[in-house]
Scaffold this active site. Sequence first.
Site, short mmCIF file in Angstrom:
data_model
loop_
_atom_site.label_atom_id
_atom_site.label_comp_id
_atom_site.label_asym_id
_atom_site.label_seq_id
_atom_site.Cartn_x
_atom_site.Cartn_y
_atom_site.Cartn_z
N VAL A 139 0.84 -1.20 0.00
CA VAL A 139 0.00 0.00 0.00
C VAL A 139 0.87 1.25 0.00
O VAL A 139 0.61 2.21 -0.74
CB VAL A 139 -0.95 0.00 1.22
CG1 VAL A 139 -1.67 1.34 1.34
CG2 VAL A 139 -1.97 -1.13 1.10
N ALA A 142 2.24 1.79 -3.49
CA ALA A 142 1.22 2.27 -4.43
C ALA A 142 0.78 3.69 -4.12
O ALA A 142 0.46 4.47 -5.03
CB ALA A 142 0.01 1.33 -4.40
N GLU A 143 0.74 4.05 -2.85
CA GLU A 143 0.24 5.36 -2.45
C GLU A 143 1.26 6.48 -2.67
O GLU A 143 0.92 7.54 -3.20
CB GLU A 143 -0.19 5.34 -0.98
CG GLU A 143 -1.45 4.56 -0.69
CD GLU A 143 -2.70 5.27 -1.21
OE1 GLU A 143 -2.62 6.48 -1.51
OE2 GLU A 143 -3.74 4.60 -1.32
N SER A 144 2.49 6.26 -2.23
CA SER A 144 3.47 7.36 -2.23
C SER A 144 4.82 7.00 -2.82
O SER A 144 5.68 7.87 -2.94
CB SER A 144 3.67 7.85 -0.79
OG SER A 144 4.31 6.83 -0.02
N TYR A 229 -5.53 0.65 -9.13
CA TYR A 229 -4.88 0.75 -7.83
C TYR A 229 -4.94 -0.59 -7.10
O TYR A 229 -3.92 -1.07 -6.58
CB TYR A 229 -5.58 1.83 -7.01
CG TYR A 229 -5.16 1.87 -5.55
CD1 TYR A 229 -4.01 2.55 -5.15
CD2 TYR A 229 -5.91 1.21 -4.58
CE1 TYR A 229 -3.62 2.58 -3.82
CE2 TYR A 229 -5.53 1.24 -3.25
CZ TYR A 229 -4.38 1.93 -2.87
OH TYR A 229 -4.00 1.93 -1.55
#
Length: 251
Positions: A139, A142-144, A229
């Site tokens: 996560v 994928a997020e940052s 995502y």
Amino acid sequence: MKVAIRLRAFQFDPFRLDPVRIGLWVVLAVCPFARAMEHVTLKNGFELDCVRREVIGDKVRLYLAGKESSSGGDSNYLEVAADSVVRVETVAEVPPPAATVKLPSPVTIMTAPTKEEMHEMLAHAGAQHNIDEDLLASVVRAESGGQVKAVSRTGARGLMQLMPGTASAMGVEDAFRPEQNISGGTAYLDSLLTRYHDNVALALAAYNAGPGAVDKYHGMPPYRETREYVARVIREFNRRKQMVALTAQTK
């Protein structure tokens, strides 16, 4: 174990999901800011500010202050059992902020943690919420992309890209501090996994698009960004597990 149940969802196609019944547990999301505010205290110890309340049968929907998500304003809310609300207090209206907003001091923003520090923080948060460390790491990627100071165009901040309202509800004082961001993001993901009965794909979709979108479509939202995502996080998770297996074989 709870972890095994949660990760079992990866065996299924994330885009062919049966409708999911809305859970009875707390799910913290963000919704548009409104002027009227109430401070709500719950039996489980959570305290949060909401812009309005809506009673639906034996449940109460609490609409939180914050940036609205891509799924729309009022579609995002925190739903709890009516008897779990122990106290509601009116919050005085806060005057609008000055035109000039002071950014967080560089001193309070940590530099990127080392690989060992990241592992320690993810392992600690995962152990607290019984969530696989590799899922949390996927996560974050994928997020940052692992960027501590990352800020999205919608205002999400830090490693796990927490919106201000979600960060506040999760007790995060500084979303740019890695340990606080990971702790808050993990707690939020835990609440989504609980709501969607440990269906990892749906929990990830709600993390990206908001639980209101998942509830509206009774499953995976038809948003391309959200579907990509979810697939990206799952691919990264599988890659990490394959690497672990290969490393074990070579020993």
